[in-house]
Design a protein around this motif. Structure first.
Motif, PDB file in Angstrom:
ATOM      1  N   ALA A  12      26.132  36.032  84.058  1.00  0.00           N
ATOM      2  CA  ALA A  12      26.723  36.860  83.040  1.00  0.00           C
ATOM      3  C   ALA A  12      27.518  37.768  83.372  1.00  0.00           C
ATOM      4  O   ALA A  12      28.914  37.746  82.896  1.00  0.00           O
ATOM      5  CB  ALA A  12      25.449  37.522  82.100  1.00  0.00           C
ATOM      6  N   ALA A  13      27.142  38.625  84.417  1.00  0.00           N
ATOM      7  CA  ALA A  13      28.169  39.848  85.022  1.00  0.00           C
ATOM      8  C   ALA A  13      29.313  38.814  85.878  1.00  0.00           C
ATOM      9  O   ALA A  13      30.426  39.357  85.584  1.00  0.00           O
ATOM     10  CB  ALA A  13      27.130  40.691  86.087  1.00  0.00           C
ATOM     11  N   GLY A  19      36.234  38.008  81.706  1.00  0.00           N
ATOM     12  CA  GLY A  19      36.376  38.074  80.168  1.00  0.00           C
ATOM     13  C   GLY A  19      35.684  36.955  79.619  1.00  0.00           C
ATOM     14  O   GLY A  19      35.804  36.711  78.399  1.00  0.00           O
ATOM     15  N   LEU A  20      34.799  36.006  80.215  1.00  0.00           N
ATOM     16  CA  LEU A  20      34.143  35.122  79.695  1.00  0.00           C
ATOM     17  C   LEU A  20      32.757  35.674  79.498  1.00  0.00           C
ATOM     18  O   LEU A  20      32.211  36.597  79.935  1.00  0.00           O
ATOM     19  CB  LEU A  20      33.995  33.899  80.909  1.00  0.00           C
ATOM     20  CG  LEU A  20      35.271  33.089  80.974  1.00  0.00           C
ATOM     21  CD1 LEU A  20      35.221  32.092  82.357  1.00  0.00           C
ATOM     22  CD2 LEU A  20      35.793  32.373  79.754  1.00  0.00           C
ATOM     23  N   VAL A  21      31.985  34.718  78.599  1.00  0.00           N
ATOM     24  CA  VAL A  21      30.602  35.234  78.316  1.00  0.00           C
ATOM     25  C   VAL A  21      29.614  34.106  78.186  1.00  0.00           C
ATOM     26  O   VAL A  21      30.042  33.015  78.050  1.00  0.00           O
ATOM     27  CB  VAL A  21      30.627  35.713  76.956  1.00  0.00           C
ATOM     28  CG1 VAL A  21      31.167  37.499  76.919  1.00  0.00           C
ATOM     29  CG2 VAL A  21      30.994  34.983  75.865  1.00  0.00           C
ATOM     30  N   LEU A  22      28.119  34.293  78.636  1.00  0.00           N
ATOM     31  CA  LEU A  22      27.297  33.259  78.378  1.00  0.00           C
ATOM     32  C   LEU A  22      27.151  33.000  77.054  1.00  0.00           C
ATOM     33  O   LEU A  22      27.110  33.938  76.289  1.00  0.00           O
ATOM     34  CB  LEU A  22      26.139  33.661  79.138  1.00  0.00           C
ATOM     35  CG  LEU A  22      26.028  33.465  80.708  1.00  0.00           C
ATOM     36  CD1 LEU A  22      24.386  33.954  80.885  1.00  0.00           C
ATOM     37  CD2 LEU A  22      26.018  31.865  80.957  1.00  0.00           C
ATOM     38  N   GLY A  50      31.557  30.574  77.517  1.00  0.00           N
ATOM     39  CA  GLY A  50      32.845  30.680  76.578  1.00  0.00           C
ATOM     40  C   GLY A  50      33.597  32.030  76.475  1.00  0.00           C
ATOM     41  O   GLY A  50      33.430  32.649  77.292  1.00  0.00           O
ATOM     42  N   GLN A  51      34.053  32.075  75.311  1.00  0.00           N
ATOM     43  CA  GLN A  51      34.548  33.419  74.973  1.00  0.00           C
ATOM     44  C   GLN A  51      34.365  33.691  73.600  1.00  0.00           C
ATOM     45  O   GLN A  51      33.972  32.822  72.603  1.00  0.00           O
ATOM     46  CB  GLN A  51      36.102  33.334  75.261  1.00  0.00           C
ATOM     47  CG  GLN A  51      36.655  32.537  74.043  1.00  0.00           C
ATOM     48  CD  GLN A  51      38.414  32.134  74.464  1.00  0.00           C
ATOM     49  OE1 GLN A  51      38.735  31.367  75.304  1.00  0.00           O
ATOM     50  NE2 GLN A  51      39.102  32.761  73.711  1.00  0.00           N
ATOM     51  N   ALA A 133      35.197  30.127  71.501  1.00  0.00           N
ATOM     52  CA  ALA A 133      35.555  28.882  72.049  1.00  0.00           C
ATOM     53  C   ALA A 133      34.465  28.568  73.175  1.00  0.00           C
ATOM     54  O   ALA A 133      33.881  29.650  73.847  1.00  0.00           O
ATOM     55  CB  ALA A 133      36.981  28.775  72.621  1.00  0.00           C
ATOM     56  N   TYR A 134      34.298  27.444  73.687  1.00  0.00           N
ATOM     57  CA  TYR A 134      33.394  27.159  74.802  1.00  0.00           C
ATOM     58  C   TYR A 134      34.535  26.711  76.029  1.00  0.00           C
ATOM     59  O   TYR A 134      35.165  25.573  75.690  1.00  0.00           O
ATOM     60  CB  TYR A 134      32.298  26.079  74.459  1.00  0.00           C
ATOM     61  CG  TYR A 134      31.388  26.498  73.594  1.00  0.00           C
ATOM     62  CD1 TYR A 134      31.543  26.308  72.122  1.00  0.00           C
ATOM     63  CD2 TYR A 134      30.276  26.967  73.565  1.00  0.00           C
ATOM     64  CE1 TYR A 134      30.906  26.672  70.916  1.00  0.00           C
ATOM     65  CE2 TYR A 134      29.234  27.672  72.649  1.00  0.00           C
ATOM     66  CZ  TYR A 134      29.607  27.556  71.593  1.00  0.00           C
ATOM     67  OH  TYR A 134      28.800  28.038  70.460  1.00  0.00           O
ATOM     68  N   ARG A 135      34.191  27.190  76.915  1.00  0.00           N
ATOM     69  CA  ARG A 135      35.169  26.768  78.173  1.00  0.00           C
ATOM     70  C   ARG A 135      34.508  26.021  79.140  1.00  0.00           C
ATOM     71  O   ARG A 135      35.155  25.343  79.913  1.00  0.00           O
ATOM     72  CB  ARG A 135      35.733  28.083  78.958  1.00  0.00           C
ATOM     73  CG  ARG A 135      36.603  28.980  77.842  1.00  0.00           C
ATOM     74  CD  ARG A 135      37.834  28.252  77.807  1.00  0.00           C
ATOM     75  NE  ARG A 135      38.576  28.837  76.637  1.00  0.00           N
ATOM     76  CZ  ARG A 135      39.362  28.247  75.682  1.00  0.00           C
ATOM     77  NH1 ARG A 135      39.573  26.743  76.041  1.00  0.00           N
ATOM     78  NH2 ARG A 135      39.949  28.717  74.766  1.00  0.00           N
TER      79      ARG A 135
END
Length: 242
Positions: A12-13, A19-22, A50-51, A133-135
């Protein structure tokens, strides 16, 4: 292989630095047939990446100015690069929503976060609304200390007016589904400028998660991509599961 203790927090870090997140995850159950992880064996766990809102945008722009201007799908390329680097660090396999054959990202996302689709096909998030969104995703050879989310209230169930089905000038979205060709023709046509510069009118009409609404330049970027090559993965992730 990664050590289970602290691995999810570390991932996660690493993502947050761009700028992405789990976006949640789960361990595959016995009897499922998941894709392979970092080895040739079926994966045991998946984490969605994703974001929320447009947090990755400044990171993407800094990367973009250093790249060839001829990249066909630069946001996909940036996402792959970032997520692949994290995957390599943590012993995972990185996959993308645009990989072929398509992987069931919509089903994974609903299972990981307990979300349901909106009338537009985008999953409705209780905090982000439609502005997420999911990246990509990370596939692991071993189980992780994670648990899929329990389904919560679906905001669309309590929305009576359904403004998301009433704002498009060509009625691209309806209870019958998405009129893809009508939408694309309108966005490309002489009357499509409001959509090209300001984003999907139906999506913007939704009253949920407006604090996370993408800035106009981000929406214009996605609509320009759609007008250019007809790809609407950002808005129509559900189509990948057909």
């Amino acid at each position: 292989m990664i050590a289970p203790a602290g691995s999810v927090d570390g991932i996660a870090a690493a993502l947050l630095a761009n700028g992405l997140v789990l976006r949640g995850g789960f361990n595959f159950a016995p009897g499922e047939a998941p894709p392979t992880g970092s080895s040739d064996a079926p994966a045991r766990a998946v984490l969605l990446v994703g974001q929320a809102g447009a947090a990755p945008w400044p990171h993407f722009l800094r990367w973009r100015v250093k790249q060839s201007q001829n990249i066909a799908n630069p946001l996909d390329s940036w996402s792959r690069e970032v997520i692949s680097a994290v995957a390599e660090t943590f012993g995972a396999r990185a996959v993308s929503p645009s990989d072929r054959p398509y992987l069931p990202f919509q089903q994974w996302a609903m299972r990981a976060e307990g979300l349901k689709p909106s009338p537009l096909g985008i999953l409705m998030h209780p905090q982000y609304g439609l502005w997420h969104a999911y990246r990509g995703a990370l596939l692991f050879d071993d189980e992780l200390p994670i648990q899929a989310a329990e389904p919560g209230p679906h905001l669309c169930d309590t929305c009576v007016e359904k403004p998301c089905l009433k704002s498009c000038p060509v009625d691209a979205y309806s209870p019958q589904g998405f009129a893809y060709q009508s939408c694309l023709a309108h966005v490309r046509g002489v009357n499509g400028e409001p959509c090209r510069s300001g984003g999907c009118l139906d999506r913007n009409a939704c009253p949920c998660g407006t604090a996370y609404r993408y800035p106009l330049e981000v929406q214009a970027f996605h609509m320009a991509s759609f007008a250019r090559d007809g790809r609407l993965i950002e808005m129509q992730l559900s189509k990948l599961d057909d």
